[in-house]
Design a protein around this motif. Structure first.
Motif, PDB file in Angstrom:
ATOM      1  N   PRO A  76       0.814  -1.216   0.000  1.00  0.00           N
ATOM      2  CA  PRO A  76       0.000   0.000   0.000  1.00  0.00           C
ATOM      3  C   PRO A  76       0.859   1.283   0.000  1.00  0.00           C
ATOM      4  O   PRO A  76       0.524   2.242  -0.706  1.00  0.00           O
ATOM      5  N   ALA A  77       1.952   1.297   0.733  1.00  0.00           N
ATOM      6  CA  ALA A  77       2.811   2.490   0.781  1.00  0.00           C
ATOM      7  C   ALA A  77       3.384   2.816  -0.597  1.00  0.00           C
ATOM      8  O   ALA A  77       3.431   3.988  -1.003  1.00  0.00           O
ATOM      9  N   THR A  78       3.785   1.785  -1.339  1.00  0.00           N
ATOM     10  CA  THR A  78       4.329   1.992  -2.684  1.00  0.00           C
ATOM     11  C   THR A  78       3.250   2.506  -3.626  1.00  0.00           C
ATOM     12  O   THR A  78       3.481   3.435  -4.405  1.00  0.00           O
ATOM     13  N   VAL A  79       2.073   1.912  -3.552  1.00  0.00           N
ATOM     14  CA  VAL A  79       0.958   2.337  -4.400  1.00  0.00           C
ATOM     15  C   VAL A  79       0.565   3.783  -4.072  1.00  0.00           C
ATOM     16  O   VAL A  79       0.403   4.622  -4.960  1.00  0.00           O
ATOM     17  N   MET A  80       0.441   4.100  -2.782  1.00  0.00           N
ATOM     18  CA  MET A  80       0.031   5.449  -2.385  1.00  0.00           C
ATOM     19  C   MET A  80       1.076   6.487  -2.782  1.00  0.00           C
ATOM     20  O   MET A  80       0.725   7.621  -3.122  1.00  0.00           O
ATOM     21  N   ALA A  81       2.352   6.109  -2.781  1.00  0.00           N
ATOM     22  CA  ALA A  81       3.406   7.040  -3.206  1.00  0.00           C
ATOM     23  C   ALA A  81       3.202   7.437  -4.672  1.00  0.00           C
ATOM     24  O   ALA A  81       3.402   8.601  -5.039  1.00  0.00           O
ATOM     25  N   VAL A  82       2.781   6.486  -5.504  1.00  0.00           N
ATOM     26  CA  VAL A  82       2.511   6.795  -6.917  1.00  0.00           C
ATOM     27  C   VAL A  82       1.271   7.672  -7.036  1.00  0.00           C
ATOM     28  O   VAL A  82       1.257   8.652  -7.794  1.00  0.00           O
ATOM     29  N   ILE A  83       0.230   7.364  -6.268  1.00  0.00           N
ATOM     30  CA  ILE A  83      -0.996   8.179  -6.289  1.00  0.00           C
ATOM     31  C   ILE A  83      -0.694   9.607  -5.849  1.00  0.00           C
ATOM     32  O   ILE A  83      -1.220  10.567  -6.408  1.00  0.00           O
ATOM     33  N   ALA A  84       0.177   9.772  -4.858  1.00  0.00           N
ATOM     34  CA  ALA A  84       0.488  11.102  -4.306  1.00  0.00           C
ATOM     35  C   ALA A  84       1.451  11.899  -5.177  1.00  0.00           C
ATOM     36  O   ALA A  84       1.604  13.106  -4.975  1.00  0.00           O
ATOM     37  N   ASP A  85       2.076  11.260  -6.163  1.00  0.00           N
ATOM     38  CA  ASP A  85       3.046  11.931  -7.034  1.00  0.00           C
ATOM     39  C   ASP A  85       2.325  12.593  -8.208  1.00  0.00           C
ATOM     40  O   ASP A  85       2.373  12.121  -9.339  1.00  0.00           O
ATOM     41  N   PHE A  86       1.664  13.703  -7.928  1.00  0.00           N
ATOM     42  CA  PHE A  86       0.849  14.373  -8.947  1.00  0.00           C
ATOM     43  C   PHE A  86       1.660  14.838 -10.149  1.00  0.00           C
ATOM     44  O   PHE A  86       1.163  14.835 -11.271  1.00  0.00           O
ATOM     45  N   THR A 130      -0.499  22.222   0.151  1.00  0.00           N
ATOM     46  CA  THR A 130      -0.217  20.938   0.781  1.00  0.00           C
ATOM     47  C   THR A 130      -0.711  20.946   2.220  1.00  0.00           C
ATOM     48  O   THR A 130      -0.859  22.000   2.841  1.00  0.00           O
ATOM     49  N   GLY A 131      -0.946  19.750   2.746  1.00  0.00           N
ATOM     50  CA  GLY A 131      -1.381  19.595   4.128  1.00  0.00           C
ATOM     51  C   GLY A 131      -0.186  19.441   5.055  1.00  0.00           C
ATOM     52  O   GLY A 131       0.970  19.473   4.624  1.00  0.00           O
ATOM     53  N   VAL A 171     -10.304  22.103 -10.109  1.00  0.00           N
ATOM     54  CA  VAL A 171      -9.513  22.076  -8.884  1.00  0.00           C
ATOM     55  C   VAL A 171     -10.188  21.096  -7.934  1.00  0.00           C
ATOM     56  O   VAL A 171     -11.399  21.145  -7.730  1.00  0.00           O
ATOM     57  N   LEU A 172      -9.368  20.208  -7.356  1.00  0.00           N
ATOM     58  CA  LEU A 172      -9.857  19.206  -6.422  1.00  0.00           C
ATOM     59  C   LEU A 172      -9.200  19.393  -5.059  1.00  0.00           C
ATOM     60  O   LEU A 172      -8.017  19.731  -4.980  1.00  0.00           O
ATOM     61  N   ALA A 173      -9.969  19.146  -4.000  1.00  0.00           N
ATOM     62  CA  ALA A 173      -9.450  19.165  -2.627  1.00  0.00           C
ATOM     63  C   ALA A 173      -9.280  17.715  -2.186  1.00  0.00           C
ATOM     64  O   ALA A 173     -10.198  16.901  -2.335  1.00  0.00           O
ATOM     65  N   TYR A 174      -8.093  17.399  -1.640  1.00  0.00           N
ATOM     66  CA  TYR A 174      -7.744  16.032  -1.258  1.00  0.00           C
ATOM     67  C   TYR A 174      -7.665  15.866   0.253  1.00  0.00           C
ATOM     68  O   TYR A 174      -7.199  16.759   0.958  1.00  0.00           O
ATOM     69  N   THR A 175      -8.102  14.677   0.719  1.00  0.00           N
ATOM     70  CA  THR A 175      -7.996  14.288   2.123  1.00  0.00           C
ATOM     71  C   THR A 175      -7.303  12.930   2.158  1.00  0.00           C
ATOM     72  O   THR A 175      -7.735  11.995   1.474  1.00  0.00           O
TER      73      THR A 175
END
Length: 144
Positions: A15-25, A43-44, A66-70
């Motif tokens: 999951p950490a590897t997958v989320m790192a790709v998702i977070a790399d806008f 950024t948060g 524009v999108l807001a992310y949580t």
């Protein structure tokens, strides 16, 4: 999300590897066909994007929104529409569940409401195409 479309895929990564790709806008234009331009507007506290501007070009449909992310660690990221020219609302999420062998089940959920009239069946079909392309692109990017 009231009426939404959902699909899942298994990715051979944590999951950490997958989320790192998702977070790399910044890398989105390389693996998502429709995203042509991206800008992180804020950024948060965790250093991840809180608000992002995306320029989409899907042939007949071209829009900037524009999108807001949580973010919930490496478990989930959700987003909601702040502003758009063509959309009334856009709510989505990626939920990541760890699987045996260091794999991850990724579930993408999406609900879109456009400003132009569109039959519900056509809207859900469009959501399904968006989700399936995004999941396939994410899998290829993470595993490639």
């Amino acid at each position: 999300m009231a009426e939404h479309t959902r699909s899942s895929i298994t990715i051979d990564a944590t999951p950490a590897t997958v989320m790192a790709v998702i977070a790399d806008f910044a890398a989105y234009p390389a693996w998502t066909g429709e995203v042509k331009e991206i800008e992180v507007l804020g950024t948060g506290e965790d250093g991840r994007a809180a608000e992002v501007r995306l320029l989409l070009d899907a042939g007949a449909i071209r829009d900037e929104h524009v999108l807001a992310y949580t973010w919930d660690g490496d478990r989930e990221v959700s987003w909601t529409l702040v502003r758009s020219q063509m959309l009334r609302s856009l709510d989505g999420s990626y939920t990541l569940a760890p699987l045996a062998g260091g794999r991850t089940e990724v579930t993408y959920q999406l609900a879109v409401d456009v400003k132009i009239p569109m039959l519900g069946m056509i809207k859900r079909k469009a959501e399904k195409v968006i989700i399936d392309r995004a999941l396939a692109g994410l899998k290829k990017r993470v595993e490639g």
